[in-house]
Design an enzyme around this catalytic site. Structure first.
Site, short mmCIF file in Angstrom:
data_model
loop_
_atom_site.label_atom_id
_atom_site.label_comp_id
_atom_site.label_asym_id
_atom_site.label_seq_id
_atom_site.Cartn_x
_atom_site.Cartn_y
_atom_site.Cartn_z
CE LYS A 1 -1.96 -0.68 3.84
NZ LYS A 1 -1.31 -2.81 4.51
NE ARG B 1 -4.02 -1.94 9.84
CZ ARG B 1 -2.69 -0.87 10.04
NH1 ARG B 1 -2.97 0.50 9.86
NH2 ARG B 1 -1.95 -1.15 9.56
NE ARG C 1 7.64 -3.25 6.05
CZ ARG C 1 6.39 -2.82 5.56
NH1 ARG C 1 5.92 -2.30 4.83
NH2 ARG C 1 5.51 -2.78 6.75
NE ARG D 1 6.70 -0.41 10.16
CZ ARG D 1 5.35 -0.82 9.92
NH1 ARG D 1 5.43 0.08 8.48
NH2 ARG D 1 4.25 -1.02 9.74
NE ARG E 1 2.70 -5.19 11.41
CZ ARG E 1 3.49 -5.15 10.40
NH1 ARG E 1 4.43 -5.81 10.54
NH2 ARG E 1 2.81 -4.16 9.81
P1 AMP Z 1 1.17 0.49 8.79
O1 AMP Z 1 2.41 1.70 8.70
O2 AMP Z 1 -0.08 0.95 7.86
O3 AMP Z 1 1.58 -1.52 9.04
O4 AMP Z 1 0.50 0.39 10.41
C1 AMP Z 1 1.73 0.28 11.35
C2 AMP Z 1 1.25 -0.41 12.71
O5 AMP Z 1 0.68 1.32 13.52
C3 AMP Z 1 -0.27 -1.28 13.11
O6 AMP Z 1 0.35 -1.94 13.08
C4 AMP Z 1 -0.95 -0.38 14.03
O7 AMP Z 1 -0.52 -0.69 15.91
C5 AMP Z 1 -0.90 0.77 13.99
N1 AMP Z 1 -1.95 1.61 13.48
C6 AMP Z 1 -2.27 2.49 11.93
N2 AMP Z 1 -2.74 2.88 11.23
C7 AMP Z 1 -3.85 2.39 12.07
C8 AMP Z 1 -5.11 2.30 12.19
N3 AMP Z 1 -6.18 3.18 11.44
N4 AMP Z 1 -5.69 1.95 13.50
C9 AMP Z 1 -5.44 1.62 14.48
N5 AMP Z 1 -3.79 1.17 14.29
C10 AMP Z 1 -3.15 1.29 13.37
#
Ligand code: AMP
Length: 190
Positions: free
Chosen positions: A14, A89, A128, A134, A146
């Site tokens: 994404k 989400r 990654r 991360r 996740r």
């Molecule tokens: P991402 O970079 O989108 O993979 O997000 C990394 C982490 O950030 C996720 O595993 C959640 O812990 C948190 N996170 C990101 N976006 C959201 C969201 N819309 N709602 C809740 N937690 C989020």
């Protein structure tokens, strides 16, 4: 305005595709994951709160996430549209997004989901994790968590927008350019 939700499991590409779409369609990219990482990097109270959830592969609570997203959208007046990446989400997040866009006399144009199977996702995220720095990419248990959270809490958001005919799936396997081509075709046909 064009407001796209770029959807799919963690590691489906994404963020990478959103960066390319922003250049082509002149939209503002909002990644809630990036916003949380920025806060964490600056040791803000919001960042410290989010860190506890992110490191375990759990979702940050809706109230916190929705408040942050609204602030970000409000800080971008007069734009041609948004690409939401990693948001919504949960169903309450989707409802909050609809309300927010409605208050701006606009709406979600489409939700485009990048389809990638679990084994490929785990392999991509572990790869990654070698360079992303991360914590949540470096540990297979956290990655599996996740994916589980995606399936139980996030995938219903696809069905939510499908009810209004806005959800679509794109094959997320292939070269970056192939996937970008598929996404561009879908957007051009909206
Ligand atoms: P991402 O970079 O989108 O993979 O997000 C990394 C982490 O950030 C996720 O595993 C959640 O812990 C948190 N996170 C990101 N976006 C959201 C969201 N819309 N709602 C809740 N937690 C989020």
């Amino acid at each position: 305005m064009i407001n796209l939700i770029l959807f799919g499991p963690p590691g489906s590409g994404k963020g990478t595709q959103a960066a390319k779409l922003v250049d082509k369609y002149r939209l503002v990219h909002i990644s809630t994951g990036d916003l949380f990482r920025y806060e964490m990097g600056n040791d803000t109270p919001l960042g410290l709160e989010a860190k506890g959830y992110m490191d375990k592969g759990q979702l940050v609570p809706d109230s916190v996430t929705i408040g942050m997203l609204k602030n970000k959208v409000d800080s971008c007046p007069d734009v041609e549209g948004f690409i939401f990446d990693g948001f919504p989400r949960t169903i309450p997040q989707a409802e909050a997004l609809n309300e927010l866009l409605e208050s701006m006399d606009t709406s979600v144009s489409a939700l485009i989901s990048l389809d990638v199977h679990d084994d490929e996702i785990v392999a991509r995220l572990l790869e990654r994790g070698k360079t992303s720095g991360r914590k949540d990419d470096a540990n297979e248990e956290v990655i599996r968590k996740r994916i589980e959270v995606y399936e139980s809490e996030t995938s219903p958001v696809y069905d939510y927008y499908a009810q209004s005919g806005k959800s679509m799936k794109i094959n997320g396997i292939g070269s970056l350019d192939d996937i970008f081509g598929r996404l561009s075709d879908a957007i051009d046909n909206l």
